[in-house]
Scaffold this motif. Structure first.
Motif, PDB file in Angstrom:
ATOM      1  N   ILE A   1       0.810  -1.224   0.000  1.00  0.00           N
ATOM      2  CA  ILE A   1       0.000   0.000   0.000  1.00  0.00           C
ATOM      3  C   ILE A   1       0.846   1.279   0.000  1.00  0.00           C
ATOM      4  CG2 ILE A   1      -2.056  -1.040   1.030  1.00  0.00           C
ATOM      5  CD1 ILE A   1      -1.142   0.159   3.752  1.00  0.00           C
ATOM      6  N   LEU A   2       2.163   1.147  -0.069  1.00  0.00           N
ATOM      7  CA  LEU A   2       3.107   2.273  -0.059  1.00  0.00           C
ATOM      8  C   LEU A   2       3.130   2.955   1.317  1.00  0.00           C
ATOM      9  CD1 LEU A   2       5.076   4.355  -1.315  1.00  0.00           C
ATOM     10  CD2 LEU A   2       3.089   5.552  -2.242  1.00  0.00           C
ATOM     11  N   ALA A   3       4.208   2.706   2.043  1.00  0.00           N
ATOM     12  CA  ALA A   3       4.340   3.335   3.361  1.00  0.00           C
ATOM     13  C   ALA A   3       4.273   4.850   3.203  1.00  0.00           C
ATOM     14  CB  ALA A   3       5.671   2.924   4.006  1.00  0.00           C
ATOM     15  N   GLN A   4       3.495   5.477   4.057  1.00  0.00           N
ATOM     16  CA  GLN A   4       3.311   6.920   3.968  1.00  0.00           C
ATOM     17  C   GLN A   4       4.656   7.656   4.056  1.00  0.00           C
ATOM     18  OE1 GLN A   4       0.748   8.343   2.978  1.00  0.00           O
ATOM     19  NE2 GLN A   4       1.350  10.475   3.302  1.00  0.00           N
ATOM     20  N   ALA A   5       5.494   7.250   4.994  1.00  0.00           N
ATOM     21  CA  ALA A   5       6.784   7.933   5.183  1.00  0.00           C
ATOM     22  C   ALA A   5       7.673   7.766   3.946  1.00  0.00           C
ATOM     23  CB  ALA A   5       7.490   7.389   6.423  1.00  0.00           C
ATOM     24  N   LEU A   6       7.646   6.589   3.308  1.00  0.00           N
ATOM     25  CA  LEU A   6       8.496   6.372   2.129  1.00  0.00           C
ATOM     26  C   LEU A   6       7.955   7.148   0.934  1.00  0.00           C
ATOM     27  CD1 LEU A   6       9.238   2.521   2.372  1.00  0.00           C
ATOM     28  CD2 LEU A   6      10.536   4.438   3.321  1.00  0.00           C
ATOM     29  N   GLY A   7       6.644   7.146   0.760  1.00  0.00           N
ATOM     30  CA  GLY A   7       6.032   7.842  -0.370  1.00  0.00           C
ATOM     31  C   GLY A   7       6.332   9.330  -0.340  1.00  0.00           C
ATOM     32  N   GLU A   8       6.235   9.915   0.858  1.00  0.00           N
ATOM     33  CA  GLU A   8       6.472  11.361   0.973  1.00  0.00           C
ATOM     34  C   GLU A   8       7.951  11.694   1.105  1.00  0.00           C
ATOM     35  OE1 GLU A   8       2.627  13.560   2.928  1.00  0.00           O
ATOM     36  OE2 GLU A   8       3.905  12.445   4.318  1.00  0.00           O
ATOM     37  N   GLY A   9       8.711  10.774   1.741  1.00  0.00           N
ATOM     38  CA  GLY A   9      10.075  11.153   2.121  1.00  0.00           C
ATOM     39  C   GLY A   9      11.210  10.507   1.371  1.00  0.00           C
ATOM     40  N   LYS A  10      10.968   9.380   0.682  1.00  0.00           N
ATOM     41  CA  LYS A  10      12.108   8.665   0.101  1.00  0.00           C
ATOM     42  C   LYS A  10      11.952   8.244  -1.352  1.00  0.00           C
ATOM     43  CE  LYS A  10      14.740   6.867   3.925  1.00  0.00           C
ATOM     44  NZ  LYS A  10      16.104   6.369   3.895  1.00  0.00           N
ATOM     45  N   ASP A  11      10.716   8.002  -1.794  1.00  0.00           N
ATOM     46  CA  ASP A  11      10.555   7.310  -3.067  1.00  0.00           C
ATOM     47  C   ASP A  11      10.891   8.150  -4.286  1.00  0.00           C
ATOM     48  OD1 ASP A  11       9.713   4.475  -3.243  1.00  0.00           O
ATOM     49  OD2 ASP A  11       8.303   5.107  -1.696  1.00  0.00           O
ATOM     50  N   GLY A  12      10.621   9.437  -4.247  1.00  0.00           N
ATOM     51  CA  GLY A  12      10.919  10.287  -5.402  1.00  0.00           C
ATOM     52  C   GLY A  12      10.049   9.995  -6.611  1.00  0.00           C
ATOM     53  N   PHE A  13       8.726   9.897  -6.387  1.00  0.00           N
ATOM     54  CA  PHE A  13       7.796   9.700  -7.511  1.00  0.00           C
ATOM     55  C   PHE A  13       7.578  11.054  -8.182  1.00  0.00           C
ATOM     56  CE2 PHE A  13       6.090   6.288  -4.511  1.00  0.00           C
ATOM     57  CZ  PHE A  13       6.769   5.258  -5.140  1.00  0.00           C
ATOM     58  N   VAL A  14       8.415  11.372  -9.163  1.00  0.00           N
ATOM     59  CA  VAL A  14       8.479  12.739  -9.681  1.00  0.00           C
ATOM     60  C   VAL A  14       7.243  13.185 -10.453  1.00  0.00           C
ATOM     61  CG1 VAL A  14      10.973  13.074  -9.667  1.00  0.00           C
ATOM     62  CG2 VAL A  14       9.932  11.819 -11.556  1.00  0.00           C
ATOM     63  N   GLN A  15       6.458  12.230 -10.964  1.00  0.00           N
ATOM     64  CA  GLN A  15       5.266  12.613 -11.727  1.00  0.00           C
ATOM     65  C   GLN A  15       4.003  12.597 -10.868  1.00  0.00           C
ATOM     66  OE1 GLN A  15       6.968  13.984 -14.339  1.00  0.00           O
ATOM     67  NE2 GLN A  15       5.192  13.323 -15.548  1.00  0.00           N
ATOM     68  N   CYS A  16       4.161  12.254  -9.594  1.00  0.00           N
ATOM     69  CA  CYS A  16       2.982  12.175  -8.729  1.00  0.00           C
ATOM     70  C   CYS A  16       2.848  13.474  -7.948  1.00  0.00           C
ATOM     71  CB  CYS A  16       3.129  10.999  -7.760  1.00  0.00           C
ATOM     72  SG  CYS A  16       1.833  10.927  -6.506  1.00  0.00           S
ATOM     73  N   PRO A  17       1.668  14.162  -8.084  1.00  0.00           N
ATOM     74  CA  PRO A  17       1.492  15.406  -7.328  1.00  0.00           C
ATOM     75  C   PRO A  17       1.579  15.143  -5.825  1.00  0.00           C
ATOM     76  CG  PRO A  17      -0.429  14.925  -8.729  1.00  0.00           C
ATOM     77  CD  PRO A  17       0.494  13.765  -8.850  1.00  0.00           C
ATOM     78  N   LEU A  18       2.251  16.013  -5.093  1.00  0.00           N
ATOM     79  CA  LEU A  18       2.381  15.825  -3.635  1.00  0.00           C
ATOM     80  C   LEU A  18       1.037  15.674  -2.956  1.00  0.00           C
ATOM     81  CD1 LEU A  18       5.207  18.010  -1.995  1.00  0.00           C
ATOM     82  CD2 LEU A  18       4.809  15.515  -1.848  1.00  0.00           C
ATOM     83  N   ASP A  19       0.042  16.405  -3.462  1.00  0.00           N
ATOM     84  CA  ASP A  19      -1.322  16.334  -2.922  1.00  0.00           C
ATOM     85  C   ASP A  19      -1.881  14.915  -2.913  1.00  0.00           C
ATOM     86  OD1 ASP A  19      -1.717  18.867  -2.254  1.00  0.00           O
ATOM     87  OD2 ASP A  19      -3.125  19.366  -3.886  1.00  0.00           O
ATOM     88  N   ALA A  20      -1.527  14.157  -3.957  1.00  0.00           N
ATOM     89  CA  ALA A  20      -2.059  12.803  -4.085  1.00  0.00           C
ATOM     90  C   ALA A  20      -1.472  11.890  -3.018  1.00  0.00           C
ATOM     91  CB  ALA A  20      -1.771  12.246  -5.478  1.00  0.00           C
ATOM     92  N   LEU A  21      -0.395  12.331  -2.377  1.00  0.00           N
ATOM     93  CA  LEU A  21       0.235  11.527  -1.327  1.00  0.00           C
ATOM     94  C   LEU A  21      -0.223  11.936   0.073  1.00  0.00           C
ATOM     95  CD1 LEU A  21       3.878  11.282  -2.742  1.00  0.00           C
ATOM     96  CD2 LEU A  21       2.144   9.480  -2.698  1.00  0.00           C
TER      97      LEU A  21
END
Ligand code: NDP
Ligand code: CA
Length: 329
Positions: free
Chosen positions: A31-51
């Motif tokens: 389900i994508l750890a919240q801390a990794l999604g916001e802090g480590k993963d670097g999903f450059v095309q994903c708007p921060l809002d969506a996280l």
């Protein structure tokens, strides 16, 4: 309350209306750890809002509650105690959580604790016989990856099954470690399923067994390995008699989906098949599978997104115990 599965998105293989017992719905999802999604993963095309967790958590829960699985295996859970445990408990699920020994989430400022695996089952359908919390080893050394294995008893029929969830070491260059972790997990599963069968004559031999002498098994998880990797070969050829459910989505029934995760990092686009539902093919048939979304549905910015809360897709299937006459030869 039962939500219908949208028939457009499910593939039916076997009509089990004639069966005496209902099938078992299994879901697995990183389900994508919240801390990794916001802090480590670097999903450059994903708007921060969506996280944003306040909204993203409802998309995750919506997906789970749309299908109401009987067994739910989650990986990268870093909101167990404040979200998934209480909400799913109120909906009739028993659950257990096993954090990673050194979760990378803890290195992210304002983290919510370590991430780990969580295993849920519907109390109405199963009672719990045994739980093992495993720290996976590789070449005799403990690693940072874990697995939960539970032995359950179907309330309706008395049949037993073992269910496991794991999340193996990520990244390229670690293929040998994943192979060793897989070997360690298979060894533990062999011991647990044999032990569970030892005290249960119902699950021995034809009708209850997995083709070997153990209790039937379902293993779910993010293996971080393509089907070409050593760890996949170890699972498909293990003496436990396991097969991968999602191969049945393909035309020849032998090919894994093209992807279960698809994301864009600064290093580029990564589209790969890493997630699996393994089942004892001597003991279970797969009745239904949830389709993998198409490239168009996923969209050009890939995952995660406003529509898909994780970079991994959920996998879902209905399995049934084979009737004795139904045993493969
Ligand atoms: P993994 O290599 O298994 O990966 C951890 C997470 O990172 C996974 O959830 C994985 O997601 C995600 N990930 C995969 N590829 C990338 C990428 N290219 N960029 C960003 N994230 C990615 O982690 P380990 O369990 O081996 O832990 C390693 C980390 O844990 C270290 O980097 C360190 O941060 C920390 N650590 C700290 C220790 C300490 O002493 N404090 C000791 C050991 C580890 P997915 O599975 O979805 O691909
Ligand atoms: Ca991840």
């Amino acid at each position: 309350l039962v939500y219908p599965v949208d028939p457009k998105h499910q593939h039916q293989y076997r009509n089990n209306e004639q069966q005496q017992t209902p099938s078992i719905r299994v879901m697995t999802w990183n389900i994508l750890a919240q801390a990794l999604g916001e802090g480590k993963d670097g999903f450059v095309q994903c708007p921060l809002d969506a996280l944003n967790w306040a909204e993203r958590k409802y998309l995750i829960l919506e997906e789970i509650l749309t299908y109401r699985p009987d067994i739910l295996c989650l990986q990268e859970v870093d909101h167990y105690y404040d979200t998934f445990q209480p909400i799913l408990a109120s909906l009739g699920y028993h659950s257990t959580f096993l954090p990673k020994p050194w979760s990378p989430c803890l290195e992210v400022a304002s983290n919510n604790g370590p991430d780990g695996c969580a295993l849920f089952y519907r109390r109405a359908r199963f009672s719990l016989l045994h739980t093992s919390h495993l720290r996976l080893s590789a070449m005799m050394l403990p690693t940072n990856q874990v697995a939960i294995v539970q032995t359950l008893r179907c309330r309706e029929t008395g049949q037993r099954l073992c269910v496991a969830v794991t999340h193996l070491k990520a990244r390229s260059g670690w293929e040998r470690l994943r192979g060793a972790q897989g070997a360690d997990l298979l060894q533990s599963l062999k011991a647990i399923t044999s032990r569970a069968a030892g005290s249960d004559p119902v699950s021995r031999g034809p009708g209850g067994g997995s083709g070997t002498e153990g209790v039937p098994l379902i293993v779910c998880g993010d293996f971080n390995a393509e089907p070409s990797e050593d760890v996949y070969r170890r699972f498909i050829s293990s003496p436990l008699g396991l097969d991968s459910a999602y191969k049945l989505l393909s035309a020849d029934g032998q090919t894994e989906p093209a992807y279960t995760t698809w994301k864009i990092r600064p290093s580029g686009e990564s589209c790969s098949t890493l997630d699996y539902i393994w089942y004892s093919h001597g003991a279970f048939t797969v009745d239904t599978l949830l389709d993998i979304p198409t490239e168009e549905q996923i969209g050009p910015d890939r995952l995660p997104s406003y529509h898909y809360p994780s970079d991994h897709l959920s996998l879902l299937c209905d399995v049934s115990f084979r009737e004795p006459r139904d045993q493969p030869h």
